[in-house]
Design a protein around this motif. Structure first.
Motif, PDB file in Angstrom:
ATOM      1  N   GLU A  18     -13.855  35.695 -38.369  1.00  0.00           N
ATOM      2  CA  GLU A  18     -12.644  35.012 -38.751  1.00  0.00           C
ATOM      3  C   GLU A  18     -11.420  35.669 -38.126  1.00  0.00           C
ATOM      4  O   GLU A  18     -10.320  35.123 -38.209  1.00  0.00           O
ATOM      5  CB  GLU A  18     -12.519  34.990 -40.278  1.00  0.00           C
ATOM      6  N   PHE A  19     -11.589  36.838 -37.549  1.00  0.00           N
ATOM      7  CA  PHE A  19     -10.492  37.535 -36.888  1.00  0.00           C
ATOM      8  C   PHE A  19     -10.964  38.012 -35.528  1.00  0.00           C
ATOM      9  O   PHE A  19     -12.157  38.162 -35.281  1.00  0.00           O
ATOM     10  CB  PHE A  19     -10.020  38.730 -37.727  1.00  0.00           C
ATOM     11  N   THR A  20     -10.013  38.262 -34.652  1.00  0.00           N
ATOM     12  CA  THR A  20     -10.367  38.752 -33.322  1.00  0.00           C
ATOM     13  C   THR A  20     -10.803  40.212 -33.405  1.00  0.00           C
ATOM     14  O   THR A  20     -10.484  40.927 -34.358  1.00  0.00           O
ATOM     15  CB  THR A  20      -9.175  38.618 -32.369  1.00  0.00           C
ATOM     16  N   LEU A  21     -11.511  40.649 -32.378  1.00  0.00           N
ATOM     17  CA  LEU A  21     -12.011  42.016 -32.344  1.00  0.00           C
ATOM     18  C   LEU A  21     -10.895  43.056 -32.462  1.00  0.00           C
ATOM     19  O   LEU A  21     -11.062  44.047 -33.182  1.00  0.00           O
ATOM     20  CB  LEU A  21     -12.828  42.239 -31.076  1.00  0.00           C
ATOM     21  N   PRO A  22      -9.740  42.890 -31.790  1.00  0.00           N
ATOM     22  CA  PRO A  22      -8.674  43.882 -31.962  1.00  0.00           C
ATOM     23  C   PRO A  22      -8.237  44.057 -33.416  1.00  0.00           C
ATOM     24  O   PRO A  22      -7.849  45.161 -33.819  1.00  0.00           O
ATOM     25  CB  PRO A  22      -7.540  43.322 -31.096  1.00  0.00           C
ATOM     26  N   VAL A  23      -8.286  42.983 -34.212  1.00  0.00           N
ATOM     27  CA  VAL A  23      -7.916  43.104 -35.620  1.00  0.00           C
ATOM     28  C   VAL A  23      -8.905  44.007 -36.339  1.00  0.00           C
ATOM     29  O   VAL A  23      -8.521  44.902 -37.115  1.00  0.00           O
ATOM     30  CB  VAL A  23      -7.870  41.722 -36.298  1.00  0.00           C
ATOM     31  N   TYR A  24     -10.200  43.821 -36.086  1.00  0.00           N
ATOM     32  CA  TYR A  24     -11.208  44.675 -36.710  1.00  0.00           C
ATOM     33  C   TYR A  24     -11.073  46.115 -36.240  1.00  0.00           C
ATOM     34  O   TYR A  24     -11.206  47.054 -37.035  1.00  0.00           O
ATOM     35  CB  TYR A  24     -12.610  44.139 -36.403  1.00  0.00           C
TER      36      TYR A  24
END
Length: 243
Positions: free
Chosen positions: A26-32
């Motif tokens: 649900e979020f992009t990899l940079p957010v994680y």
């Protein structure tokens, strides 16, 4: 920063439910990656950029960012001269926007570059100039900085620091306007690109620097149009009531 605990909780619940690895995120990899780094933050006076984080605290937020240790750490803002700790959700948007930058700069967490989107968000024009100076300090300290902006003020401040570096009276100007050597920016350390909308496509073109820095064509065009309207709409003595 206002919802990181809820986001971390969601990530943990996904793991507990053992969802398939190929389930859509649900979020992009940079957010994680950002959340992972946030949980591992460790403040240390040994950080290479800690003094720049304190510069932002002193010159912009007028207080310090601190954290409370735990499996999921909590972050607080402490106003200058006060003993109380304020959770971020009761602070100004200025503090909230700059809190992750300050925390990471003061942390000994390792990172190789800084990506800053719309750095001027929620910042007064005076503060934008100070933030631009802090980012130049990072560049001169060896940190690659990628920055997107719609702010002609922030952009011009970068140009000013480029001109300062090349000025024959640099020492006198630094003393007069309160800059230090680390604030002057070598032109070769900067590249700028302009995004133009042409039809249904966005075209990216490099901006060629001049002796005055990087000309921002789209910024300047809008400013000139605004100035023209401002002068045209002023009511002077020659304008009658029915004019």
């Amino acid at each position: 920063m206002l919802s990181y605990k809820a986001l971390v909780q969601e990530m943990m619940e996904r793991m507990i439910r053992e969802e398939r690895e190929d389930a859509p995120l649900e979020f992009t990899l940079p957010v994680y990656r950002f959340l992972q780094a946030l949980l591992r933050l460790e403040e240390s006076g040994q950080s290479k950029y800690a003094d720049i984080g304190r510069f932002i605290e002193m010159q912009i937020t007028n207080g310090t960012m601190n954290q409370e240790k735990g499996p999921i750490p909590s972050f607080y803002y402490c106003p200058q001269g006060k003993s109380e700790r304020l959770p971020l959700y009761v602070t100004s948007s200025l503090v909230t926007e700059l809190s992750p930058l300050i925390l990471f700069l003061k942390s000994k967490t390792t990172y190789r570059s800084l990506f800053f989107e719309e750095a001027e968000a929620h910042l007064h024009p005076r503060v934008q100039r100070i933030l631009a100076t802090a980012l130049v300090k990072l560049v001169n300290r060896g940190m690659p900085v990628w920055l997107t902006t719609h702010s002609d003020i922030l952009f011009q401040q970068v140009n000013n620091l480029i001109k300062l570096h090349q000025h024959p009276n640099r020492a006198q100007l630094m003393e007069k306007y309160g800059y230090v050597e680390e604030d002057a920016l070598e032109p070769k350390k900067v590249k700028a690109y302009q995004f133009h909308l042409q039809g249904q496509e966005t075209v990216i073109t490099p901006i060629i620097p001049t002796e005055n820095g990087f000309p921002a064509e789209t910024f300047n065009k809008v400013i000139l149009e605004l100035n023209d309207e401002t002068y045209a709409f002023q009511i002077g003595e020659e304008d009658g009531e029915d004019g």
